[in-house]
Design an enzyme around this catalytic site. Structure first.
Site, mmCIF file in Angstrom:
data_model
loop_
_atom_site.group_PDB
_atom_site.id
_atom_site.type_symbol
_atom_site.label_atom_id
_atom_site.label_comp_id
_atom_site.label_asym_id
_atom_site.label_seq_id
_atom_site.Cartn_x
_atom_site.Cartn_y
_atom_site.Cartn_z
ATOM 1 C CD GLU A 215 -2.356 -1.936 0.446
ATOM 2 O OE1 GLU A 215 -2.945 -1.154 -0.327
ATOM 3 O OE2 GLU A 215 -2.395 -3.175 0.311
ATOM 4 C CB CYS B 266 -1.159 7.477 0.911
ATOM 5 S SG CYS B 266 -2.663 6.681 1.481
HETATM 6 P P1 NAD Z 1 8.409 4.497 4.674
HETATM 7 O O1 NAD Z 1 8.348 3.708 3.427
HETATM 8 O O2 NAD Z 1 9.583 5.389 4.872
HETATM 9 O O3 NAD Z 1 8.403 3.528 5.963
HETATM 10 C C1 NAD Z 1 7.338 2.644 6.241
HETATM 11 C C2 NAD Z 1 7.854 1.486 7.085
HETATM 12 O O4 NAD Z 1 8.721 0.671 6.322
HETATM 13 C C3 NAD Z 1 8.647 1.927 8.292
HETATM 14 O O5 NAD Z 1 8.345 1.033 9.344
HETATM 15 C C4 NAD Z 1 10.090 1.807 7.833
HETATM 16 O O6 NAD Z 1 10.986 1.586 8.892
HETATM 17 C C5 NAD Z 1 9.995 0.592 6.928
HETATM 18 N N1 NAD Z 1 10.973 0.605 5.836
HETATM 19 C C6 NAD Z 1 11.134 1.593 4.913
HETATM 20 N N2 NAD Z 1 12.085 1.247 4.026
HETATM 21 C C7 NAD Z 1 12.519 0.017 4.393
HETATM 22 C C8 NAD Z 1 13.488 -0.887 3.863
HETATM 23 N N3 NAD Z 1 14.214 -0.577 2.783
HETATM 24 N N4 NAD Z 1 13.663 -2.077 4.470
HETATM 25 C C9 NAD Z 1 12.921 -2.407 5.556
HETATM 26 N N5 NAD Z 1 12.004 -1.598 6.116
HETATM 27 C C10 NAD Z 1 11.797 -0.402 5.537
HETATM 28 O O7 NAD Z 1 7.028 5.306 4.775
HETATM 29 P P2 NAD Z 1 6.621 6.468 5.804
HETATM 30 O O8 NAD Z 1 7.466 7.662 5.518
HETATM 31 O O9 NAD Z 1 6.578 5.936 7.188
HETATM 32 O O10 NAD Z 1 5.110 6.757 5.376
HETATM 33 C C11 NAD Z 1 4.742 7.674 4.390
HETATM 34 C C12 NAD Z 1 4.544 6.982 3.073
HETATM 35 O O11 NAD Z 1 3.538 5.989 3.190
HETATM 36 C C13 NAD Z 1 4.033 7.924 1.984
HETATM 37 O O12 NAD Z 1 4.676 7.619 0.775
HETATM 38 C C14 NAD Z 1 2.554 7.606 1.915
HETATM 39 O O13 NAD Z 1 1.963 7.935 0.689
HETATM 40 C C15 NAD Z 1 2.568 6.134 2.164
HETATM 41 N N6 NAD Z 1 1.257 5.670 2.650
HETATM 42 C C16 NAD Z 1 0.521 4.823 1.860
HETATM 43 C C17 NAD Z 1 -0.759 4.440 2.264
HETATM 44 C C18 NAD Z 1 -1.641 3.537 1.441
HETATM 45 O O14 NAD Z 1 -2.554 2.941 2.016
HETATM 46 N N7 NAD Z 1 -1.441 3.410 0.146
HETATM 47 C C19 NAD Z 1 -1.270 4.913 3.480
HETATM 48 C C20 NAD Z 1 -0.475 5.743 4.253
HETATM 49 C C21 NAD Z 1 0.799 6.110 3.841
HETATM 50 C C1 SIN Z 2 -7.129 5.657 5.034
HETATM 51 O O1 SIN Z 2 -6.898 4.442 5.107
HETATM 52 O O2 SIN Z 2 -8.069 6.173 5.657
HETATM 53 C C2 SIN Z 2 -6.267 6.570 4.177
HETATM 54 C C3 SIN Z 2 -4.832 6.535 4.535
HETATM 55 C C4 SIN Z 2 -4.084 7.701 3.915
HETATM 56 O O3 SIN Z 2 -4.674 8.485 3.167
HETATM 57 O O4 SIN Z 2 -2.862 7.852 4.203
#
Ligand code: NAD
Ligand code: SIN
Length: 484
Positions: A244, A278
């Protein structure tokens, strides 16, 4: 509890380095622990593996009863947990209370989803019956993001437990406290030892986790990390990957009437949670005429009225800080590098910590802007000459998470719906509109066609088709071409 890891039902100190969680509103350290090392991660996966057969064999009603108790615990602790989440993320209390509500609501939504999308179904056949059952995969690694540090990992963990999987959870390094509280609530609900395990730490701990013999990785986070995991598991098709990821989400305004009403939807799409969803709109696409210009002016004017401030100050804020000073510095640098004409600057906020920024609007008409997600309250605006050009501009992204149309014309909506490529496509609602009763996931770089929310049931269990007769009957007559 005491310690940053929870393995086999026991809290203990991690054997890794010390880490902290910093309140972005004040800069105060609110959590300090030695996090996990590689050996802790090995122990956690081993505990989850040992716990798996008994948990999977347990009658589903018993798993449901434990999860219903979890819901009760979350509900009883909402006030305290919401404050803790606000402290750790800076999000307004109205948001973190809603987050706790979504977490509790996930239990019943997941039970319904399990029954409807997976569960057990049978058809009578002449020989007996055809039965479709679903079996759990085994040990699921859950890596959580910081922006909804409770709701999003919870959205993987609850359906996984319901299906009979066991879990090793690593919260974001930015929000260890939220992860700890979630696991404490599961513990209080009576989840058996080893069924849910917690390892705190950063990417190194995440890396150690994906290097173990896991059966699935349920990940919510950045597209870059998602791409890394795809490569990492390229030779392991047996490992379920639910990715996700981020988005570069478009919002098109066309024949929409009242500019102020439009601006209210745009602001809620782009600036809610300080742009750290996101599903936030990153690109606003409007008509290149007076109506389009009126929308840009109205959005800038409404952004000016948003209360930006601490979650526990005198005035209820619309938005708090970004997750950290570092995130704010990176967002400001990213905005600078983007170019374009500033309509309203995303800028530090006087009198508040360095993590606070104001919502920004930048006009990029005629410019090529890198197709990247900037996880902050910055909205690009592009003016175009026709509705078809607007849709082409909206689709000009490798991502495909959410998209929106604001318009009073049903024909525009029907055309938009046919042409736009995204997993969440909204009409006269913010792009951030999502619900646990619907799937949530993206196309392209935003995911891998394993949407979460209501469809999480699908990736937590695999289908088994069985053709069954209760006793051996003579099927000799069924064999064609048999000599007498
Ligand atoms: P991130 O990818 O930096 O980290 C997420 C998790 O993954 C953390 O626990 C981190 O420690 C781990 N991680 C990251 N890279 C890793 C690697 N190479 N190896 C092992 N573990 C790793 O994300 P973030 O900054 O915490 O969150 C923001 C991002 O998440 C944004 O890009 C946002 O759009 C996305 N997001 C997506 C959704 C969705 O449902 N599609 C929802 C919320 C956030
Ligand atoms: C949701 O699950 O409600 C959305 C999460 C997001 O927009 O980061």
């Amino acid at each position: 509890m005491s310690g940053s890891v929870f393995i086999d039902g026991v809290w203990r100190a991690g054997a890794g380095p010390e880490a902290v969680s910093v309140d972005p509103t004040t800069g105060e350290i609110i959590w300090r622990q030695a996090v996990a090392d590689g050996a802790d991660v090995v122990d956690a996966v081993a505990a989850a593996r040992r716990a798996f057969p008994a948990w999977a064999d347990r009658p589903r009603d018993e798993r449901i009863a434990i999860l219903r108790r979890y819901k009760e615990v979350l509900t009883a602790r909402t006030a305290d947990y919401a404050q803790a989440l606000s402290r750790e993320t800076g999000k307004a209390l109205w948001e973190t209370k809603a987050e706790l509500g979504s977490m509790a609501g996930k239990v019943d939504a997941s039970i319904k989803a399990y029954e409807e999308r997976t569960g057990e179904h049978e058809n009578a056949m002449v020989f007996g019956r055809a039965v479709l059952r679903h079996r759990p995969h085994g040990v699921m690694a859950v890596l959580g993001p910081f922006n909804f540090p409770g709701h999003l990992p919870n959205g993987h963990i609850v359906p996984a437990l319901l299906a009979g999987d066991t879990v090793v959870f690593k919260p974001s390094e930015e929000t260890p406290l939220a992860g700890q509280l979630l696991v404490e609530a599961l513990e209080a609900a009576g989840v058996p030892a080893g069924v849910v395990n917690l390892v705190q730490g950063g990417r190194a701990v995440g890396q150690a986790l994906i290097d173990q013999e896991i059966d699935g990785l349920l990940f919510t986070g950045s597209a870059a990390a998602g791409a890394f995991f795809r490569r990492h598991f390229a030779d392991r098709p047996d490992v379920i990957l639910a990715l996700e990821l981020g988005g570069n989400n478009p919002l098109v305004v066309w024949d929409a009437g009242d500019a102020e009403a439009v601006a209210a939807l745009v602001v809620q799409s782009a600036f809610i949670t300080t742009g750290q969803r996101c599903s936030c709109a990153r690109r606003l696409i409007v008509s290149d005429d007076a109506a389009g210009r009126a929308v840009i002016d109205a959005v800038a004017a409404l952004a000016e009225r948003l209360v930006i401030g601490p979650w526990n100050g005198g005035e209820e804020p619309f938005m708090g800080p970004l997750i950290s000073d570092r995130a704010a510095a990176m967002a400001l640098a990213g905005a600078n590098a983007m170019g374009g004409r500033t309509v309203r600057a995303m800028a530090p906020v006087d009198g508040l910590s360095k993590a606070f920024v104001s919502p920004g609007l930048v006009e990029v008409t005629g410019l090529e802007i890198p197709d990247e997600e900037l996880f902050a309250p910055l909205l690009q605006v592009r003016r175009v000459a026709s509705f078809d050009e607007a849709i082409a501009a909206a689709n000009a992204t490798r991502y495909g998470l959410s998209a929106g149309l604001i318009s009073n014309e049903t024909a525009h909506w029907e055309h938009f719906l046919r042409r736009i490529r995204a997993g969440v496509v909204n009409w006269n609602r913010p792009t951030t509109g999502a619900a646990g009763t619907m799937p949530f996931g993206g196309l392209g770089t935003s995911g891998n066609h394993r949407p979460s929310a209501y469809y999480a049931a699908d990736y937590c269990a695999y289908p088994v088709a069985s053709f069954e007769a209760a006793s051996v009957s003579d099927t000799l007559g069924d064999i064609k071409g048999l000599r007498a």
